[in-house]
Design an enzyme around this catalytic site. Sequence first.
Site, PDB file in Angstrom:
ATOM      1  N   GLY A  47       0.837  -1.192   0.000  1.00 52.62           N
ATOM      2  CA  GLY A  47       0.000   0.000   0.000  1.00 52.62           C
ATOM      3  C   GLY A  47       0.872   1.241   0.000  1.00 52.62           C
ATOM      4  N   PHE A  48       0.844   1.992   1.100  1.00 54.16           N
ATOM      5  CA  PHE A  48       1.582   3.251   1.216  1.00 54.16           C
ATOM      6  C   PHE A  48       1.119   4.230   0.133  1.00 54.16           C
ATOM      7  CE2 PHE A  48       4.362  -0.066   2.930  1.00 54.16           C
ATOM      8  CZ  PHE A  48       4.615   0.424   4.200  1.00 54.16           C
ATOM      9  N   HIS A  49      -0.190   4.371   0.014  1.00 54.40           N
ATOM     10  CA  HIS A  49      -0.737   5.338  -0.927  1.00 54.40           C
ATOM     11  C   HIS A  49      -2.174   5.677  -0.512  1.00 54.40           C
ATOM     12  CE1 HIS A  49      -1.787   1.359  -2.768  1.00 54.40           C
ATOM     13  NE2 HIS A  49      -2.976   1.939  -2.780  1.00 54.40           N
ATOM     14  N   ALA A  50      -2.693   6.705  -1.143  1.00 51.57           N
ATOM     15  CA  ALA A  50      -4.116   7.039  -1.026  1.00 51.57           C
ATOM     16  C   ALA A  50      -4.673   7.089  -2.441  1.00 51.57           C
ATOM     17  CB  ALA A  50      -4.296   8.394  -0.334  1.00 51.57           C
ATOM     18  N   ARG A  95      -3.401   4.217   3.172  1.00 48.74           N
ATOM     19  CA  ARG A  95      -3.544   2.848   3.678  1.00 48.74           C
ATOM     20  C   ARG A  95      -2.234   2.072   3.568  1.00 48.74           C
ATOM     21  NH1 ARG A  95      -6.850   2.284  -0.848  1.00 48.74           N
ATOM     22  NH2 ARG A  95      -7.411   4.364  -0.119  1.00 48.74           N
TER      23      ARG A  95
END
Length: 138
Positions: A47-50, A95
Amino acid sequence: MKIVTFDFEEHGDERGILISLEENHNIPFNIRRCYFMYNTQPGVSRGFHAHKTLRQVLICVKGSCRVLLDDGEEKQLVTLDRPNKGLYIASDTWRVMQDFSEDAVLMVLADQLYDESDYIRDYDAFLRHIGKKPERDA
Ligand code: T46
């Protein structure tokens, strides 16, 4: 931050359990895409993104994992450890999926087709996108 989870109805009988997922019924949008991840290696976080507009429901259909949600104000960790539990993730939410069990299969239902331009993969850019000042700009 309000965490939205769903407890899907289980249709169980002597043969076992069946769960049905229907758009605009127990999934709160038109389902345009489904993907899933498995064989996630020990210690790996994803993840590590929106997303700017995408809405999704995450279901760990086998095994378990945890999902860190961050709306720029607060962070919350949600455990997905049963196939009848769904986690709704609205747009503008950072997230991270983590703590995958070895057997985890994480399925995701999404309201849009894959579009890389909908991703915000930089945390400071995410904060700016939602109108917050990154600490280093303060
Ligand atoms: C999300 C979380 C929960 C595709 O080609 N089509 C797709 O529909 C998806 C989701 C991914 N891909 C490709 C893009 C990358 O080359 O698969 C590769 C892995 O994707 P990514 O690194 O974005 O995977 P995650 O686990 O970091 O994030 C995924 C979703 O991309 C994202 O929308 O919210 O799961």
